[in-house]
Design a protein around this motif. Structure first.
Motif, PDB file in Angstrom:
ATOM      1  N   SER A  25       0.824  -1.210   0.000  1.00 31.49           N
ATOM      2  CA  SER A  25       0.000   0.000   0.000  1.00 31.49           C
ATOM      3  C   SER A  25       0.854   1.253   0.000  1.00 31.49           C
ATOM      4  CB  SER A  25      -0.903   0.019   1.226  1.00 31.49           C
ATOM      5  OG  SER A  25      -1.742  -1.115   1.230  1.00 31.49           O
ATOM      6  N   GLU A  28      -1.091   7.211   1.079  1.00 35.06           N
ATOM      7  CA  GLU A  28      -2.442   7.700   1.312  1.00 35.06           C
ATOM      8  C   GLU A  28      -3.360   6.634   1.915  1.00 35.06           C
ATOM      9  OE1 GLU A  28      -0.812   8.061  -1.627  1.00 35.06           O
ATOM     10  OE2 GLU A  28      -0.349  10.201  -1.538  1.00 35.06           O
ATOM     11  N   SER A  29      -3.365   5.452   1.322  1.00 36.53           N
ATOM     12  CA  SER A  29      -4.243   4.410   1.857  1.00 36.53           C
ATOM     13  C   SER A  29      -3.785   3.951   3.237  1.00 36.53           C
ATOM     14  CB  SER A  29      -4.339   3.225   0.892  1.00 36.53           C
ATOM     15  OG  SER A  29      -3.084   2.610   0.724  1.00 36.53           O
ATOM     16  N   SER A  30      -2.494   3.923   3.460  1.00 37.01           N
ATOM     17  CA  SER A  30      -1.981   3.519   4.772  1.00 37.01           C
ATOM     18  C   SER A  30      -2.364   4.519   5.855  1.00 37.01           C
ATOM     19  CB  SER A  30      -0.458   3.366   4.721  1.00 37.01           C
ATOM     20  OG  SER A  30      -0.104   2.320   3.856  1.00 37.01           O
ATOM     21  N   GLN A  31      -2.366   5.813   5.515  1.00 35.39           N
ATOM     22  CA  GLN A  31      -2.749   6.823   6.496  1.00 35.39           C
ATOM     23  C   GLN A  31      -4.213   6.675   6.910  1.00 35.39           C
ATOM     24  OE1 GLN A  31      -1.544  10.324   4.313  1.00 35.39           O
ATOM     25  NE2 GLN A  31       0.351  10.494   5.486  1.00 35.39           N
ATOM     26  N   ILE A  32      -5.034   6.141   6.021  1.00 38.18           N
ATOM     27  CA  ILE A  32      -6.440   5.903   6.350  1.00 38.18           C
ATOM     28  C   ILE A  32      -6.598   4.598   7.119  1.00 38.18           C
ATOM     29  CG2 ILE A  32      -8.729   5.384   5.399  1.00 38.18           C
ATOM     30  CD1 ILE A  32      -7.939   7.248   3.032  1.00 38.18           C
ATOM     31  N   THR A  33      -6.044   3.518   6.587  1.00 34.26           N
ATOM     32  CA  THR A  33      -6.322   2.197   7.154  1.00 34.26           C
ATOM     33  C   THR A  33      -5.641   1.929   8.487  1.00 34.26           C
ATOM     34  OG1 THR A  33      -4.582   1.180   5.785  1.00 34.26           O
ATOM     35  CG2 THR A  33      -6.847   1.158   4.911  1.00 34.26           C
ATOM     36  N   THR A  39     -11.513   3.564   8.886  1.00 36.95           N
ATOM     37  CA  THR A  39     -11.600   2.585   7.798  1.00 36.95           C
ATOM     38  C   THR A  39     -12.985   1.947   7.770  1.00 36.95           C
ATOM     39  OG1 THR A  39      -9.239   2.116   7.904  1.00 36.95           O
ATOM     40  CG2 THR A  39     -10.629   0.436   6.878  1.00 36.95           C
TER      41      THR A  39
END
Length: 86
Positions: A25, A28-33, A39
């Motif tokens: 990942s 950006e996606s890591s900062q969300i998940t 999430t």
């Protein structure tokens, strides 16, 4: 990598800055998940079935744990799992 800084986008950001390729990942996606509550909310808003969940802040818990437990008892089916947001 598990947890911070491996799952929150910090390592990916540094690798991106250095131009080092990696798999997995992106930032950006890591900062969300990394945030389990956020999430789940995003997934739910997009039609995915997610487990019932509530967010309890430390301040709420410290101020009135009985109230928090009463809220959980009314909104979450037992047994349940309590986890930190990240």
């Amino acid at each position: 990598l598990h947890g911070r800084p491996g799952e929150d986008g910090a390592v990916q950001e540094k690798l991106d800055t250095l131009g080092v390729p990696y798999n997995g990942s992106g930032k950006e996606s890591s900062q969300i998940t990394i945030d389990k509550y956020r999430t789940n909310e995003i997934l739910k808003q997009n039609g995915f079935l997610v487990a019932e969940h509530v967010l309890v802040s430390q301040d709420e818990w410290v101020k009135n744990p009985a109230s928090v437990l009463a809220y959980i008892d009314q909104h979450i089916h037992w047994p349940f799992i309590a986890k930190p947001v990240d």
